[in-house]
Motif scaffolding. Structure first.
Motif, PDB file in Angstrom:
ATOM      1  N   ALA A 285       0.832  -1.206   0.000  1.00  0.00           N
ATOM      2  CA  ALA A 285       0.000   0.000   0.000  1.00  0.00           C
ATOM      3  C   ALA A 285       0.867   1.256   0.000  1.00  0.00           C
ATOM      4  N   LEU A 286       1.967   1.243   0.778  1.00  0.00           N
ATOM      5  CA  LEU A 286       2.875   2.389   0.801  1.00  0.00           C
ATOM      6  C   LEU A 286       3.548   2.597  -0.551  1.00  0.00           C
ATOM      7  N   ALA A 287       3.912   1.498  -1.218  1.00  0.00           N
ATOM      8  CA  ALA A 287       4.547   1.608  -2.534  1.00  0.00           C
ATOM      9  C   ALA A 287       3.585   2.236  -3.542  1.00  0.00           C
ATOM     10  N   ASP A 288       2.326   1.814  -3.502  1.00  0.00           N
ATOM     11  CA  ASP A 288       1.333   2.398  -4.409  1.00  0.00           C
ATOM     12  C   ASP A 288       1.143   3.882  -4.119  1.00  0.00           C
ATOM     13  N   ARG A 289       1.104   4.224  -2.829  1.00  0.00           N
ATOM     14  CA  ARG A 289       0.920   5.624  -2.451  1.00  0.00           C
ATOM     15  C   ARG A 289       2.116   6.470  -2.876  1.00  0.00           C
ATOM     16  N   SER A 290       3.324   5.909  -2.722  1.00  0.00           N
ATOM     17  CA  SER A 290       4.536   6.626  -3.120  1.00  0.00           C
ATOM     18  C   SER A 290       4.543   6.903  -4.612  1.00  0.00           C
ATOM     19  N   GLU A 291       4.097   5.934  -5.405  1.00  0.00           N
ATOM     20  CA  GLU A 291       4.038   6.122  -6.858  1.00  0.00           C
ATOM     21  C   GLU A 291       3.065   7.238  -7.214  1.00  0.00           C
ATOM     22  N   GLU A 292       1.935   7.294  -6.516  1.00  0.00           N
ATOM     23  CA  GLU A 292       0.963   8.359  -6.777  1.00  0.00           C
ATOM     24  C   GLU A 292       1.547   9.729  -6.439  1.00  0.00           C
ATOM     25  N   ILE A 293       2.288   9.797  -5.317  1.00  0.00           N
ATOM     26  CA  ILE A 293       2.895  11.075  -4.917  1.00  0.00           C
ATOM     27  C   ILE A 293       3.939  11.516  -5.932  1.00  0.00           C
ATOM     28  N   ASN A 294       4.779  10.564  -6.413  1.00  0.00           N
ATOM     29  CA  ASN A 294       5.805  10.907  -7.403  1.00  0.00           C
ATOM     30  C   ASN A 294       5.192  11.433  -8.689  1.00  0.00           C
ATOM     31  N   GLN A 295       4.116  10.808  -9.117  1.00  0.00           N
ATOM     32  CA  GLN A 295       3.459  11.266 -10.338  1.00  0.00           C
ATOM     33  C   GLN A 295       2.882  12.663 -10.162  1.00  0.00           C
ATOM     34  N   GLY A 296       2.443  12.962  -8.919  1.00  0.00           N
ATOM     35  CA  GLY A 296       1.899  14.290  -8.668  1.00  0.00           C
ATOM     36  C   GLY A 296       2.972  15.359  -8.588  1.00  0.00           C
ATOM     37  N   LEU A 297       4.138  15.002  -7.998  1.00  0.00           N
ATOM     38  CA  LEU A 297       5.214  15.986  -7.841  1.00  0.00           C
ATOM     39  C   LEU A 297       6.023  16.173  -9.111  1.00  0.00           C
ATOM     40  N   PHE A 298       6.222  15.083  -9.877  1.00  0.00           N
ATOM     41  CA  PHE A 298       7.062  15.142 -11.069  1.00  0.00           C
ATOM     42  C   PHE A 298       6.289  14.642 -12.283  1.00  0.00           C
ATOM     43  N   PRO A 299       5.365  15.420 -12.771  1.00  0.00           N
ATOM     44  CA  PRO A 299       4.613  14.998 -13.960  1.00  0.00           C
ATOM     45  C   PRO A 299       5.539  14.863 -15.156  1.00  0.00           C
ATOM     46  N   GLU A 300       5.174  13.993 -16.060  1.00  0.00           N
ATOM     47  CA  GLU A 300       6.036  13.687 -17.209  1.00  0.00           C
ATOM     48  C   GLU A 300       6.293  14.907 -18.072  1.00  0.00           C
ATOM     49  N   GLN A 301       5.316  15.824 -18.167  1.00  0.00           N
ATOM     50  CA  GLN A 301       5.503  16.971 -19.042  1.00  0.00           C
ATOM     51  C   GLN A 301       6.574  17.924 -18.533  1.00  0.00           C
ATOM     52  N   SER A 302       6.977  17.799 -17.245  1.00  0.00           N
ATOM     53  CA  SER A 302       7.999  18.706 -16.727  1.00  0.00           C
ATOM     54  C   SER A 302       9.360  18.442 -17.342  1.00  0.00           C
ATOM     55  N   TYR A 303       9.534  17.295 -18.031  1.00  0.00           N
ATOM     56  CA  TYR A 303      10.801  16.978 -18.647  1.00  0.00           C
ATOM     57  C   TYR A 303      10.888  17.456 -20.091  1.00  0.00           C
ATOM     58  N   GLN A 304       9.835  18.048 -20.586  1.00  0.00           N
ATOM     59  CA  GLN A 304       9.854  18.474 -21.970  1.00  0.00           C
ATOM     60  C   GLN A 304      10.803  19.649 -22.153  1.00  0.00           C
ATOM     61  N   SER A 305      11.251  19.823 -23.379  1.00  0.00           N
ATOM     62  CA  SER A 305      12.195  20.892 -23.682  1.00  0.00           C
ATOM     63  C   SER A 305      11.561  22.250 -23.443  1.00  0.00           C
ATOM     64  N   VAL A 306      12.357  23.179 -22.940  1.00  0.00           N
ATOM     65  CA  VAL A 306      11.896  24.547 -22.702  1.00  0.00           C
ATOM     66  C   VAL A 306      12.291  25.385 -23.901  1.00  0.00           C
ATOM     67  N   PRO A 307      11.400  26.208 -24.430  1.00  0.00           N
ATOM     68  CA  PRO A 307      11.756  27.051 -25.576  1.00  0.00           C
ATOM     69  C   PRO A 307      12.984  27.884 -25.281  1.00  0.00           C
ATOM     70  N   ALA A 308      13.836  28.029 -26.291  1.00  0.00           N
ATOM     71  CA  ALA A 308      15.112  28.709 -26.098  1.00  0.00           C
ATOM     72  C   ALA A 308      14.935  30.150 -25.663  1.00  0.00           C
ATOM     73  N   GLU A 309      13.855  30.825 -26.149  1.00  0.00           N
ATOM     74  CA  GLU A 309      13.702  32.233 -25.818  1.00  0.00           C
ATOM     75  C   GLU A 309      13.356  32.447 -24.355  1.00  0.00           C
ATOM     76  N   ASN A 310      12.909  31.391 -23.639  1.00  0.00           N
ATOM     77  CA  ASN A 310      12.537  31.546 -22.240  1.00  0.00           C
ATOM     78  C   ASN A 310      13.662  31.177 -21.286  1.00  0.00           C
ATOM     79  N   VAL A 311      14.831  30.785 -21.824  1.00  0.00           N
ATOM     80  CA  VAL A 311      15.930  30.338 -20.982  1.00  0.00           C
ATOM     81  C   VAL A 311      16.898  31.481 -20.763  1.00  0.00           C
TER      82      VAL A 311
END
Length: 271
Positions: A74-100
């Motif tokens: 149960a803790l492992a399942d809960r930890s996975e849910e928390i990780n997905q909430g804190l580090f969504p997959e879209q946060s790894y996408q490239s940032v436009p060069a003009e915003n860097v």
């Protein structure tokens, strides 16, 4: 397991009844045997009681283990849910060069720096982390350098850390020219020394035997070293005052050690 214990208890009760019957006899031998049987029965009953207690404890531990396993899952399942909430997959996408922001607080420009690819590029194994480039970075050693004894060339930054009295008018190029001679001699010497005697060419056998004898005589087995004679014979190089100063710098920069054996033979040992 409980059935086995019950059967053993029944057998014990039968032995007790048999003992009561045998006690009717007045024979001393029979009485002695009865005493031994009685002691054995009491001991068996004590062991059976202890066994029953251990089985009960084991059952309780198994139940606790099952419950603990459920909680961990149960803790492992809960930890996975928390990780997905804190580090969504879209946060790894490239940032436009003009915003860097490409400059640091002190105004240094980072556009010329190479950085590692984003995690999405690592996932498919298509990209490797790039090697840093520029004059301050050494390229990886070649396969030949990793297989042969090798002295690293001196970097200009290291030359700046050498005391003035030690380097005098010597330049980094002067030192690295001597390092190239050392590496050439090392390559020639240890391409032969590393061989087994049966693999050495006939023309090299005398020199091979001399080097092996030096290792034993100078107690240098397992060490990589050169002598003044090696430099003269293999590198056609004669040591002079300038070369002595360079070896002093190489000792200062942790590339060589110098020692004297048998009172007169100078050894240059590769670190």
């Amino acid at each position: 397991m409980d059935k086995i214990i019950e059967e053993q208890i029944k057998r014990t009760e039968l032995l007790m009844k048999a003992l009561e019957i045998v006690k009717i006899s007045d024979n001393p031998i029979v009485e002695h045997l009865c005493s031994d049987i009685r002691d054995s029965i009491f001991h068996a009953e004590a062991l059976l009681g202890k066994r029953r207690e251990l089985l009960s404890q084991k059952k309780k531990l198994n139940e606790e283990f099952v419950e603990l396993k459920k909680r961990c899952n149960a803790l492992a399942d809960r930890s996975e849910e928390i990780n997905q909430g804190l580090f969504p997959e879209q946060s790894y996408q490239s940032v436009p060069a003009e915003n860097v922001e490409t400059t640091s607080a002190n105004g240094q420009n980072f556009n010329s720096f190479e950085v590692s690819p984003c995690p999405t590029a690592w996932a498919n194994g298509a990209l490797d982390t790039p090697m840093p480039k520029g004059q301050h970075f050494r390229q990886p050693f070649t396969s030949e350098e990793t297989l042969q004894p090798h002295i690293r060339p001196l970097h200009p930054n290291e030359m700046e850390s050498v005391p003035t009295y030690m380097k005098g008018r010597l330049t980094c190029e002067n030192i690295n020219s001597f390092v190239a001679v050392l590496n050439s001699v090392l390559k020639q010497k240890y391409s032969i020394v590393k061989l087994k005697r049966k693999d050495v060419k006939r023309k090299d056998l005398i020199q091979y035997s001399a080097w092996k004898s030096q290792e034993e005589e100078y107690k240098m087995t397992g060490q990589i070293f050169l002598t003044v004679e090696d430099l003269r014979n293999l590198g056609n190089y004669k040591m002079d005052k300038s070369a002595d100063k360079i070896t002093q710098i190489l000792r200062h920069t942790k590339r060589l050690r110098q020692t004297r054996v048998l009172g007169k033979v100078v050894l240059y040992i590769v670190i």
